[in-house]
Design a protein around this motif. Structure first.
Motif, short mmCIF file in Angstrom:
data_model
loop_
_atom_site.label_atom_id
_atom_site.label_comp_id
_atom_site.label_asym_id
_atom_site.label_seq_id
_atom_site.Cartn_x
_atom_site.Cartn_y
_atom_site.Cartn_z
N ARG A 1 -8.97 53.64 1.30
CA ARG A 1 -9.50 52.31 1.63
C ARG A 1 -9.53 52.00 3.12
O ARG A 1 -10.24 51.10 3.53
N ARG B 1 -13.92 49.47 -0.34
CA ARG B 1 -13.53 49.19 -1.73
C ARG B 1 -14.70 49.61 -2.63
O ARG B 1 -15.86 49.33 -2.33
N SER C 1 -17.82 48.13 2.52
CA SER C 1 -16.89 48.41 3.61
C SER C 1 -17.06 47.35 4.69
O SER C 1 -18.18 47.03 5.10
#
Lengths: 406, 204
Positions: free
Chosen positions: A235, A302, A311
């Protein structure tokens, strides 16, 4: 008296007269000095903060990279060469005499031809345990366990990717669902809307600000980014590289703009010999600034659904204006002029991105979204009475490619 | 810098101790002290800027920028020598930088013609009002005016002027000669009209 003065030199008398001369400055001049001092202090503080922030981010990034590299290299050392040299092992004679081909275990290098040690033994070495030497059954049992582990991964993970040759089952690098491990190359391009915020550093420029706020228009430009992006985790990622960005604005001086100070300011700072305002005419300046930027951004990604993710990134960029052009439209004639020296060459920008990301395969990703940049320092040097901060908002399309060998 | 005109650095602040404590307070970013220092020196420094500028507004811009720079660099002042001299150098350098940046300083000068200069004395200047002399200096073309100010008033050498303005030393010399010729000619013209500085009479 006349004769006495006859021998005084020209320079001495001139200097004496000049030294006697003084003028009372206007009462509001101190306000300008004070605002300049306040501004200088604020700029210093901001640069200091930005520098500290960038430094901490850079050090943290480097520390993470070094830590991760050490971790990988330790695993690699274990996998390739073993914990101890083969000669230091107390291997039973019956095992040393075995000549049967070693079972194929993923992750074990098969290149050591001259050793008589079975591969199963090497597996044990790789895992750092030399307390006991397994039998053939134990080795095949280990194989079965690892095969089942792979099967489990294949079942549950979209597309596992094995890295043979690392010698340790921990090195079965099963890629995350985003396929974004390690280093990536990111190339983006887009069009942007450019404008500016104006503030005046002293009361003289208020008139110019009010006129420009009324008549200035936005300017369209483009931006191209080429960056490397490192995924610290699924992430969180960092990117840096080089951006090219066009910013600017269009300044229009219309018939109603009769302010003498407005004219004086433009005449002085734009090298114009004549008044830029002429009754019945509109004079337009197109100010385009060409910027090279070196950004350092942190991105948070994500997965939304399947291959689609989002993003968001934020960061700072060191900005260098390498070429600035002024296009002056006056009496239906275009003039191009290079930038006056009062423009600031180095700046600092706050930048952000919000991108939708679509994975094409394990290496390529398409990106589309919004890119924004705000220059934290004025376009002009500190002594120029107008504080102008450029900003740019635009659409961006891009592609991301994960480097091979990861 | 060759300080030829040492009389230019006469202290404005009476007590040296007061000046030192004022400067130290300014270094500590005390705004009240900075304003006090500004009030003490700004009239004289504006007079300096006025000789280089094309207008009073431009002179005030120079003064403003010069004071900002001076306050920012005040911690480099070593308390050796006159503060006014130090401040004056910063103001003059700022004025020169602004002139170099914003204006096309024209240094076109025919060296041969500049050589035929009559010897000028200070007599004509002595008999003039101060304001008239300053206005005569300001009426000179930009390049001439700048070189004249730097050489005759500030006391820089031609070599230093050449470095500051980015011109040849010979060009600085010829500029100065030309400026002196022009100024002398105009002084003589004014003198012929009877404009003189009479004792006991001062301009408003």
């Amino acid at each position: 008296m006349r004769e006495f003065r006859f021998h005084k030199s020209f320079e001495d008398e001139l200097a004496k007269k000049a030294d006697q001369f003084s003028m009372q400055p206007s009462s509001r001049l101190w306000d300008g000095v004070e605002s300049g001092l306040n501004k200088g202090a604020a700029v210093k503080a901001r640069i200091k903060l930005a520098g500290i922030g960038s430094g901490i981010t850079l050090i943290a990034l480097l520390a993470i990279l070094i830590w991760r590299n050490n971790d990988h290299s330790t695993s690699k050392a274990l996998g390739d060469k073993g914990v101890l040299p083969p000669t230091s092992l107390n291997i039973p004679a019956e095992l040393q005499q075995q000549s049967a081909p070693a079972p194929v275990i993923p992750g074990i290098e098969q290149s050591e031809k001259n050793t008589s040690i079975p591969s199963a033994v090497k597996t044990i070495k790789a895992e750092g345990s030399i307390a006991s030497i397994p039998s053939k059954e134990q080795a095949s049992s280990q194989n079965r366990m690892e095969s089942s582990s792979i099967a489990y991964n294949r079942f549950h993970i979209d597309k596992p990717e094995l890295n043979p040759g690392k010698g340790n089952k921990q090195n079965y690098r099963i890629k995350s669902q985003n396929y974004t491990d390690g280093w990536n190359l990111m190339v983006q391009a887009g069009a942007n809307y450019n404008y500016r915020n104006l503030n005046t550093a002293n009361p003289y420029a208020d008139e110019v600000k009010s006129t420009r706020d009324r008549t200035d228009r936005y300017l369209a430009g483009l931006a191209i980014n080429a960056r490397v992006r490192y995924f610290w985790s699924e992430r969180v990622s960092f990117s840096t590289g080089i951006n090219y960005r066009q910013t600017g604005e269009r300044i229009a001086i219309q018939e109603a703009d009769t302010s003498p100070y407005y004219n004086a300011l433009f005449n002085e700072y734009h090298y114009s010999e004549k008044s830029v305002y002429r009754p019945g005419q509109t004079t337009t300046f197109t100010n385009r600034y060409h910027q090279i930027e070196i950004p350092l951004m942190i991105h948070f990604s994500r997965t939304i659904h399947g291959r689609l993710g989002v993003s968001s990134g934020i960061g700072l960029a060191a900005v260098y204006s390498f070429s600035n052009h002024y296009k002056l439209y006056d009496y239906r004639v275009y003039h191009y002029a290079t930038a006056p020296i009062f423009l600031r060459n180095f700046n600092l920008a706050l930048q952000g991105q919000l991108m939708a990301e679509y994975r094409l395969n394990s290496r390529f990703m398409l990106q589309a979204g919004i890119d924004a940049s705000y220059n934290m320092l004025s376009t002009y040097a500190d002594y120029y009475p107008i504080n102008q901060k450029q900003y740019s908002v635009g659409g961006m399309l891009g592609v991301q490619w994960r480097f091979k060998g990861q | 810098m060759t300080v030829r005109n040492s009389r230019l650095s006469q202290p404005i602040v009476r007590s040296m101790r007061d000046e030192v404590s004022l400067i130290k307070a300014c270094i500590q970013q005390n705004r009240a002290a900075q304003k006090k220092l500004y009030e003490l020196y700004s009239p004289k420094m504006l007079g300096v800027c006025y000789r280089y500028a094309a207008s009073k507004e431009e002179a005030e811009d120079m003064l403003q920028e010069g004071f900002i720079r001076a306050f920012q660099k005040l911690d480099t002042f070593r308390f050796q020598g006159s503060f006014e001299g130090w401040l004056r150098r910063i103001i003059v350098n700022t004025a020169i930088n602004i002139l170099r940046k914003y204006q096309n300083l024209k240094y076109e000068c025919d060296i041969e013609s500049a050589g035929n200069t009559p010897a000028a004395s200070g007599d004509a200047i002595t008999s003039m009002y101060t304001k008239e002399v300053i206005e005569l200096i300001r009426a000179l073309p930009n390049g001439y005016r700048t070189v004249l100010n730097l050489y005759a008033v500030e006391g820089y050498s031609h070599r230093e002027i050449a470095d500051m303005l980015g011109i040849n030393e010979s060009s600085s010399r010829s500029q100065y000669t030309r400026a002196k010729t022009l100024l002398t000619k105009r002084l003589e013209e004014l003198e012929a009209f009877g404009v003189k500085d009479h004792a006991g009479i001062s301009l408003p």
